[in-house]
Every structure is written in C-alpha cells, then in structure tokens.
Design a protein around this motif. Structure first.
Motif, PDB file in Angstrom:
ATOM      1  N   VAL A  47    -113.972 -34.754 -18.791  1.00 18.31           N
ATOM      2  CA  VAL A  47    -114.318 -34.940 -20.202  1.00 18.31           C
ATOM      3  C   VAL A  47    -115.632 -35.699 -20.272  1.00 18.31           C
ATOM      4  N   LYS A  48    -116.578 -35.167 -21.043  1.00 19.80           N
ATOM      5  CA  LYS A  48    -117.854 -35.847 -21.281  1.00 19.80           C
ATOM      6  C   LYS A  48    -118.003 -36.011 -22.778  1.00 19.80           C
ATOM      7  N   GLY A  49    -118.233 -37.246 -23.209  1.00 19.85           N
ATOM      8  CA  GLY A  49    -118.401 -37.475 -24.629  1.00 19.85           C
ATOM      9  C   GLY A  49    -118.532 -38.944 -24.964  1.00 19.85           C
ATOM     10  N   ILE A  50    -118.415 -39.220 -26.252  1.00 18.03           N
ATOM     11  CA  ILE A  50    -118.583 -40.575 -26.774  1.00 18.03           C
ATOM     12  C   ILE A  50    -117.227 -41.124 -27.200  1.00 18.03           C
ATOM     13  N   ILE A  51    -116.947 -42.354 -26.787  1.00 19.44           N
ATOM     14  CA  ILE A  51    -115.695 -42.999 -27.191  1.00 19.44           C
ATOM     15  C   ILE A  51    -115.730 -43.217 -28.702  1.00 19.44           C
ATOM     16  N   GLN A  52    -114.777 -42.647 -29.414  1.00 21.29           N
ATOM     17  CA  GLN A  52    -114.683 -42.809 -30.862  1.00 21.29           C
ATOM     18  C   GLN A  52    -113.846 -44.024 -31.233  1.00 21.29           C
ATOM     19  N   SER A  53    -112.765 -44.233 -30.470  1.00 26.08           N
ATOM     20  CA  SER A  53    -111.917 -45.390 -30.743  1.00 26.08           C
ATOM     21  C   SER A  53    -111.157 -45.752 -29.478  1.00 26.08           C
ATOM     22  N   ARG A  54    -110.650 -46.977 -29.482  1.00 27.23           N
ATOM     23  CA  ARG A  54    -109.877 -47.464 -28.350  1.00 27.23           C
ATOM     24  C   ARG A  54    -108.723 -48.298 -28.870  1.00 27.23           C
ATOM     25  N   ASP A  55    -107.547 -48.033 -28.299  1.00 25.94           N
ATOM     26  CA  ASP A  55    -106.357 -48.802 -28.625  1.00 25.94           C
ATOM     27  C   ASP A  55    -105.701 -49.177 -27.299  1.00 25.94           C
TER      28      ASP A  55
END
Length: 135
Positions: free
Chosen positions: A32-40
């Motif tokens: 997976v390549k991308g931008i972290i949108q949120s973290r929990d």
C-alpha cells in the motif's frame, strides 16, 4: 414531507462522506502506498493514489523505517509515534480476515516526515530529533 426529504438527503450525504475501506484478501501479500488519513492506536487509514482507503494495522513487530542515504537505499528504524496523519508511507504485509493489511514493513522519506503536519510543537521537535538521529 419536506422534513423526510431533508432527512433522506442528509443520510445519503453522510453515507457518501465515509467511504468503505478497500478489502485485502486474507493471506494475500500486498503493498500500500499513500497518505495516512487517520490513526487510532495501531490502526491506520491510508488513502492511496486512486483515492481508495485501506486499513493498515501496525504492531510492535512492524519495522518502521526512514529511508536515507544515496538513492534512499539506507534504512533507519523509527518509533511508531512518527506515523501521523499527513505522512506518505509505503506499507507491505498480508491481508487478514477483516480485510485489513497487517504491516510487516512501513517505510517513508524524511522529506515526507517534515511535510506531515505536527499535532503540537513538542511533536514536531521530537520528530525532527528522530530524523536527525538525536533520539
């Protein structure tokens, strides 16, 4: 009648605002390549270039590495705390029964770490110190 139509429109809009996560088959190796949108906690939501969202789970056994050196071939181990929303990452691992990626490796560039929005100035100072190898 007007209220029921308004309720229907608001309900549909709320459903469209929260897209479903893209599923990864259990046991399937994926990247997976991308931008972290949120973290929990240890659960990340990553938006890929095709605008799909993927769930990524990280754990204590996940290698989180900063690319460095000529051509970014070098790797430096980092703490899980550096995985913040806005950071561009590459995660490799296998899918689980819930359709999420269980990450074995997460890598990112130092420039992407600097570009990620810090939550507080203390966070920013800690991330920069980790990038420079002071921590």
């Amino acid at each position: 009648m007007l209220w029921s139509q308004l309720f229907l429109i608001v309900t549909l809009a709320a459903g469209m605002a929260e897209p479903q996560l893209k599923n990864i088959a259990a046991g399937e190796k994926a990247k997976v390549k991308g931008i972290i949108q949120s973290r929990d906690g240890n659960n990340l939501r990553v938006r890929e270039e095709d605008n799909s969202l993927v769930g990524v789970n990280v754990s204590e056994s996940t290698k989180i590495q900063l690319k460095h050196g000529m051509f970014n071939w070098g790797r430096k181990d980092m703490d899980i705390a550096v995985l913040v929303p806005g950071l561009r990452i590459e995660a490799e691992g296998e899918g689980n029964a819930e359709g999420r990626l269980i990450a074995k490796n997460v890598r990112f560039n130092p420039d992407d770490l600097r570009a990620a929005p810090p939550r507080t100035s203390a966070d920013q100072m800690r991330y920069m110190a980790q990038c420079r190898g002071l921590i």
